[in-house]
Design a protein around this motif. Structure first.
Motif, PDB file in Angstrom:
ATOM      1  N   CYS A   1     -69.119  12.061  28.638  1.00  0.00           N
ATOM      2  CA  CYS A   1     -68.485  13.067  29.491  1.00  0.00           C
ATOM      3  C   CYS A   1     -68.869  14.493  29.118  1.00  0.00           C
ATOM      4  N   ILE A   2     -69.739  14.678  28.126  1.00  0.00           N
ATOM      5  CA  ILE A   2     -70.163  16.012  27.705  1.00  0.00           C
ATOM      6  C   ILE A   2     -71.586  16.246  28.189  1.00  0.00           C
ATOM      7  N   PHE A   3     -71.773  17.369  28.886  1.00  0.00           N
ATOM      8  CA  PHE A   3     -73.085  17.713  29.437  1.00  0.00           C
ATOM      9  C   PHE A   3     -73.478  19.099  28.941  1.00  0.00           C
ATOM     10  N   ILE A   4     -74.632  19.197  28.276  1.00  0.00           N
ATOM     11  CA  ILE A   4     -75.079  20.457  27.686  1.00  0.00           C
ATOM     12  C   ILE A   4     -76.480  20.777  28.193  1.00  0.00           C
ATOM     13  N   THR A   5     -76.677  22.035  28.596  1.00  0.00           N
ATOM     14  CA  THR A   5     -78.000  22.546  28.923  1.00  0.00           C
ATOM     15  C   THR A   5     -78.297  23.664  27.933  1.00  0.00           C
ATOM     16  N   ALA A   6     -79.406  23.546  27.207  1.00  0.00           N
ATOM     17  CA  ALA A   6     -79.726  24.501  26.152  1.00  0.00           C
ATOM     18  C   ALA A   6     -80.737  25.534  26.624  1.00  0.00           C
ATOM     19  N   THR A   7     -80.598  26.742  26.084  1.00  0.00           N
ATOM     20  CA  THR A   7     -81.591  27.802  26.291  1.00  0.00           C
ATOM     21  C   THR A   7     -81.882  28.437  24.941  1.00  0.00           C
ATOM     22  N   GLU A   8     -83.091  28.980  24.799  1.00  0.00           N
ATOM     23  CA  GLU A   8     -83.446  29.649  23.553  1.00  0.00           C
ATOM     24  C   GLU A   8     -82.940  31.083  23.579  1.00  0.00           C
ATOM     25  N   ILE A   9     -82.474  31.538  22.426  1.00  0.00           N
ATOM     26  CA  ILE A   9     -82.023  32.916  22.297  1.00  0.00           C
ATOM     27  C   ILE A   9     -83.262  33.790  22.104  1.00  0.00           C
ATOM     28  N   GLU A  10     -83.337  34.890  22.840  1.00  0.00           N
ATOM     29  CA  GLU A  10     -84.507  35.769  22.754  1.00  0.00           C
ATOM     30  C   GLU A  10     -84.609  36.381  21.362  1.00  0.00           C
ATOM     31  N   GLY A  11     -85.810  36.362  20.810  1.00  0.00           N
ATOM     32  CA  GLY A  11     -86.059  36.949  19.501  1.00  0.00           C
ATOM     33  C   GLY A  11     -85.568  36.090  18.353  1.00  0.00           C
ATOM     34  N   SER A  12     -85.305  34.831  18.609  1.00  0.00           N
ATOM     35  CA  SER A  12     -84.802  33.940  17.571  1.00  0.00           C
ATOM     36  C   SER A  12     -85.281  32.525  17.856  1.00  0.00           C
ATOM     37  N   LYS A  13     -85.261  31.706  16.825  1.00  0.00           N
ATOM     38  CA  LYS A  13     -85.617  30.301  16.997  1.00  0.00           C
ATOM     39  C   LYS A  13     -84.396  29.457  17.364  1.00  0.00           C
ATOM     40  N   GLU A  14     -83.239  30.076  17.377  1.00  0.00           N
ATOM     41  CA  GLU A  14     -81.987  29.371  17.658  1.00  0.00           C
ATOM     42  C   GLU A  14     -81.860  29.040  19.142  1.00  0.00           C
ATOM     43  N   LYS A  15     -81.069  28.018  19.412  1.00  0.00           N
ATOM     44  CA  LYS A  15     -80.724  27.661  20.784  1.00  0.00           C
ATOM     45  C   LYS A  15     -79.240  27.935  20.994  1.00  0.00           C
ATOM     46  N   ALA A  16     -78.881  28.090  22.244  1.00  0.00           N
ATOM     47  CA  ALA A  16     -77.480  28.269  22.621  1.00  0.00           C
ATOM     48  C   ALA A  16     -77.260  27.521  23.934  1.00  0.00           C
ATOM     49  N   PRO A  17     -76.051  27.102  24.184  1.00  0.00           N
ATOM     50  CA  PRO A  17     -75.808  26.398  25.448  1.00  0.00           C
ATOM     51  C   PRO A  17     -75.703  27.378  26.611  1.00  0.00           C
ATOM     52  N   SER A  18     -76.454  27.117  27.664  1.00  0.00           N
ATOM     53  CA  SER A  18     -76.272  27.905  28.884  1.00  0.00           C
ATOM     54  C   SER A  18     -75.207  27.245  29.755  1.00  0.00           C
ATOM     55  N   LYS A  19     -75.131  25.917  29.676  1.00  0.00           N
ATOM     56  CA  LYS A  19     -74.069  25.166  30.347  1.00  0.00           C
ATOM     57  C   LYS A  19     -73.485  24.180  29.343  1.00  0.00           C
ATOM     58  N   PHE A  20     -72.182  24.125  29.289  1.00  0.00           N
ATOM     59  CA  PHE A  20     -71.473  23.178  28.428  1.00  0.00           C
ATOM     60  C   PHE A  20     -70.275  22.710  29.238  1.00  0.00           C
ATOM     61  N   THR A  21     -70.298  21.477  29.677  1.00  0.00           N
ATOM     62  CA  THR A  21     -69.247  20.961  30.552  1.00  0.00           C
ATOM     63  C   THR A  21     -68.679  19.674  29.974  1.00  0.00           C
ATOM     64  N   ILE A  22     -67.359  19.566  30.004  1.00  0.00           N
ATOM     65  CA  ILE A  22     -66.675  18.338  29.604  1.00  0.00           C
ATOM     66  C   ILE A  22     -65.871  17.850  30.804  1.00  0.00           C
TER      67      ILE A  22
END
Length: 165
Positions: A92-113
Motif C-alpha cells: 500500500c506504499i507508493f514512492i516516486t524518487a527524484t534526485e536532489i540537485e547538487g547532491s547524490k541524495e534522493k528524496a521522494p517526489s511522491k509518497f502515498t499510503i
C-alpha cells in the motif's frame, strides 16, 4: 514371522451426542443466562460511548496513522530507498524518487499510503533505515466519504506530528 495386532473397540456414542445437540443447548442456555442477567442489572457492563468518549488505556506502542519525520533543517528524513514499500505485506506504499540537485541524495517526489489497504502492521516503520516513517500520531480513526480521502500523500504525512496518548 507374524505380527500380533490387537483390535480396540470404540465406545458407541449416543445419537444426541453425535449431533452435538446437548452441547448446543448448553451453550445457548449460558448465552441467555448472561443476556438476561445483564438486562436486569447493567451496572457490570463496561462500555465506551465512542467518539464522544475517547479511550484512556491506549499504550505508547499502539500503532496509529503514519507520519513522515523531518530532520533539524526541516527537510524530510526519507531518502526514497523504497525499503518501507518492499517490507509492506499489503503493498500500500507508493514512492516516486527524484534526485536532489547538487547532491547524490534522493528524496521522494511522491509518497502515498493507501490507508484502506494498510493493515497497520508496522513493518514499514521497522524497515526504514533513516527512521523517516513512524506510526505514533495518536490518530486511530480515519473517516472519509471517498476512496481518495484515504490516500495519505506526502503533504499530509509530513504535517502530522507525534501524538499524545
Amino acid at each position: 514371522m507374524a505380527i500380533k495386532t490387537k483390535t480396540i473397540r470404540r465406545k458407541k456414542i449416543p445419537f444426541l451426542q453425535r449431533i452435538y445437540l446437548p452441547f448446543i443447548f448448553a451453550g445457548m442456555a449460558r448465552t441467555f443466562r448472561h443476556f438476561f442477567r445483564n438486562l436486569k442489572d447493567s451496572s457490570n457492563i463496561d462500555f465506551l460511548e465512542y467518539p464522544e468518549q475517547k479511550p484512556t488505556d491506549i499504550t505508547n506502542r499502539y500503532r496509529g496513522l503514519h507520519r513522515l519525520t523531518k530532520n533539524e533543517k526541516g527537510d524530510l528524513k526519507c531518502v526514497a530507498c523504497d525499503m518501507c514499500a518492499t517490507a509492506c505485506p499489503a503493498n500500500c506504499i507508493f514512492i516516486t524518487a527524484t534526485e536532489i540537485e547538487g547532491s547524490k541524495e534522493k528524496a521522494p517526489s511522491k509518497f502515498t499510503i493507501d490507508l484502506l489497504e494498510c493493515v497497520f502492521c508496522g513493518l514499514c516503520v521497522e524497515a526504514c533505515p533513516k527512521d523517516a516513517i513512524r506510526m505514533d500520531t495518536g490518530i486511530f480513526t480515519k473517516v472519509g466519504n471517498t476512496r481518495e480521502s484515504f490516500l495519505a500523500d506526502i503533504k499530509t504525512l509530513s504535517q502530522r506530528e507525534e501524538g499524545s496518548f
